[in-house]
Scaffold this motif. Structure first.
Motif, PDB file in Angstrom:
ATOM      1  N   LYS A 157     -22.367 -56.433  17.895  1.00  9.70           N
ATOM      2  CA  LYS A 157     -21.489 -55.613  18.737  1.00  9.70           C
ATOM      3  C   LYS A 157     -22.247 -54.950  19.890  1.00  9.70           C
ATOM      4  N   ARG A 160     -20.380 -54.947  23.267  1.00 13.02           N
ATOM      5  CA  ARG A 160     -19.318 -53.934  23.299  1.00 13.02           C
ATOM      6  C   ARG A 160     -19.902 -52.543  23.507  1.00 13.02           C
ATOM      7  N   ALA A 163     -21.301 -51.918  26.917  1.00  9.91           N
ATOM      8  CA  ALA A 163     -20.296 -51.707  27.968  1.00  9.91           C
ATOM      9  C   ALA A 163     -19.956 -50.230  28.135  1.00  9.91           C
ATOM     10  N   TRP A 306     -15.220 -53.681  30.551  1.00 14.88           N
ATOM     11  CA  TRP A 306     -15.073 -53.611  29.095  1.00 14.88           C
ATOM     12  C   TRP A 306     -14.911 -55.006  28.492  1.00 14.88           C
ATOM     13  N   CYS A 310     -17.466 -57.029  25.760  1.00 20.31           N
ATOM     14  CA  CYS A 310     -16.952 -57.558  24.480  1.00 20.31           C
ATOM     15  C   CYS A 310     -17.063 -59.074  24.418  1.00 20.31           C
ATOM     16  N   TRP A 311     -16.697 -59.753  25.487  1.00 27.37           N
ATOM     17  CA  TRP A 311     -16.761 -61.220  25.511  1.00 27.37           C
ATOM     18  C   TRP A 311     -18.192 -61.731  25.394  1.00 27.37           C
ATOM     19  N   ASP A 313     -20.435 -60.746  23.463  1.00 26.36           N
ATOM     20  CA  ASP A 313     -20.792 -60.864  22.045  1.00 26.36           C
ATOM     21  C   ASP A 313     -20.336 -62.208  21.479  1.00 26.36           C
TER      22      ASP A 313
END
Length: 457
Positions: A157, A160, A163, A306, A310-311, A313
């Motif tokens: 993570k 995430r 970010a 954001w 996340c992407w 990861d």
């Protein structure tokens, strides 16, 4: 058995609470830092050219105002060196608090400055000195916020969590643009804004400073640094070690960052705001609608920042950079074609397109940089790479854009300049290996020390 289970639950609950505090501390802290920074950049082109630099003449005053935006970038490496050195030796959290106080104090003092009409040449000198202090703060702040987020992140993570500090930039732009829209459209429209209204956003920083200090002081130190401290393995000369073994990585990471900052500073550096609203320019649009458009574009930037983190990861850091820079090229190509149509709606579309690409590249920036450097010199590596990238890209991009338009009478040269910076950043990203989820602790320094350059084994 029950005591052990209760202790485990308690530890898990503490970990979740600390993760929330880390998220709040990095998001709110960087939002405040960048609010302060962007308020200056936005007001420089609209106000400071007229009340601090006006004896230089209209065109030169605007260039000097944008130069005062850029000069702070030259001092970011000093902030990065200082924060990197002490952050690697003394800890991440202390640097977070120190940089926040320096930025907030400098910003508030700008709001109290007398103008050129009051004290002559001393006014712009004092303005530039305070801008330099902002640059030192910004140079050290980012690395600390990034490492607090990434080094606290659970495995899988990091993108995430990385970010979180990145969200502070679009949030800072959103907050500063909304504040300026309020001041120019409601509280102090017209001449009142030029006389006193511009001071209020700077003085508002005092309230934000107290909030940010309280939140940042409550967060736990980075677990990676705690391990370093326990093992007494902190580097005595982190910057010397960085440039001895990782100079090429620093340079390439800086070039990657420069592609995002050069394009992002078309709005965060105040250029688009000045270009569209300049009374002596071609478009002569109203300030408040333009500021509202910039505010909305900041929401788009926020969203894709954001999503990018996340992407990353799932799809990898390098792949997100590749996609982001390709989208950014499209946004750059369309920017002035749409803006020059002179409609507030085409300006909105232009900035939305640009913000998608900038968000996609910006969201992955912190985790990508954190995974490039070994634990013992990571603060120095991350901070200095970012500071140099800011100089290569964002430092003088508004001034360069203003110069190119003044020299050529067209925005075509600006589009070519921004396109070239984006392509250069894409090529630099392609030379670095994706190191997603590499162990970050001091136990794995041997693995972290392996070069991320694709041509080295």
């Amino acid at each position: 058995m029950e005591k052990t289970l209760a202790a485990t639950v308690q530890q898990a609950d503490h970990a979740r609470q600390n993760e929330k505090r880390v998220a709040y501390a990095t998001i709110i802290g960087t939002t405040i830092e960048w609010y302060d920074y962007f308020i200056y950049a936005a007001i420089a082109g609209m106000v400071f050219n007229q009340i601090f630099f006006q004896p230089a003449g209209a065109g030169m005053a605007t260039l000097l105002a944008f130069a005062s935006v850029g000069i702070s970038f030259l001092f970011r490496p000093l902030g990065a060196f200082l924060a990197g050195h002490f952050g690697d030796k003394l800890g991440r959290r202390a640097m977070l608090v120190a940089t926040l106080v320096l930025m907030g104090g400098s910003t508030a003092l700008i709001g109290l400055l007398p103008t050129y009409a009051n004290i002559g040449v001393l006014a712009p000198v004092m303005l530039i000195l305070l801008r330099i202090l902002q640059g030192i703060s910004a140079g050290g702040e980012w690395g600390g916020a990034v490492l607090m987020a990434v080094e606290h992140a659970p495995t899988g993570k990091r993108g995430r969590f990385g970010a979180f500090p990145q969200l502070g930039v679009p949030l800072g732009l959103l907050l500063s643009s909304a504040m300026l829209a309020l001041m120019t459209g409601v509280v102090s429209p017209g001449e009142a804004f030029m006389e006193w209204g511009w001071r209020v956003p700077f003085l508002f920083s005092i309230a934000l400073l107290f909030i940010g200090h309280w939140i940042r002081s409550s967060v736990d130190e980075s677990p990676v640094f705690e391990e370093i401290k326990e093992r007494k393995s902190a580097s005595k000369t982190p910057i010397a070690q960085l440039f001895k073994h990782h100079a090429a990585t620093v340079l390439l990471a800086a070039l990657v960052f420069s592609g995002t900052t050069a394009v992002g500073y078309m709005t965060t550096g105040g250029f688009i705001q000045n270009y569209t609203t300049d009374p002596a320019g071609l478009l002569r649009m109203e300030r408040t609608p333009v500021l509202l458009v910039v505010t909305f574009s900041a929401l788009v930037w926020l969203t894709f920042t954001w999503l990018s983190g996340c992407w990353s990861d799932k799809f990898g850091r390098r792949n997100m950079y590749i996609v982001g820079f390709l989208v950014q090229i499209i946004g750059v190509a369309a920017l002035f074609w749409l803006v020059n149509m002179g409609s507030i709606w085409t300006v909105l579309l232009a900035l939305v397109l640009l913000s998608v690409g900038v968000g996609l590249t910006y969201g992955v920036q912190s985790v990508f940089a954190s995974e490039l450097f070994p634990a013992s010199i990571r603060f120095s590596g991350v901070s200095i790479s970012y500071a140099l990238g800011s100089i290569f890209g964002g430092a003088f991009s508004p001034m360069i854009a203003a110069y190119l338009i003044g020299k050529t009478g067209s925005t075509v040269a600006v589009t070519l300049y921004l396109g070239a910076m984006t392509v250069l950043a894409l090529l630099a990203a392609l030379t670095l290996r994706d190191r997603s989820n590499i162990p970050l602790g001091p136990d794995h320094e041997a693995e972290q020390n392996r070069s991320p350059l694709w041509w080295k084994s």
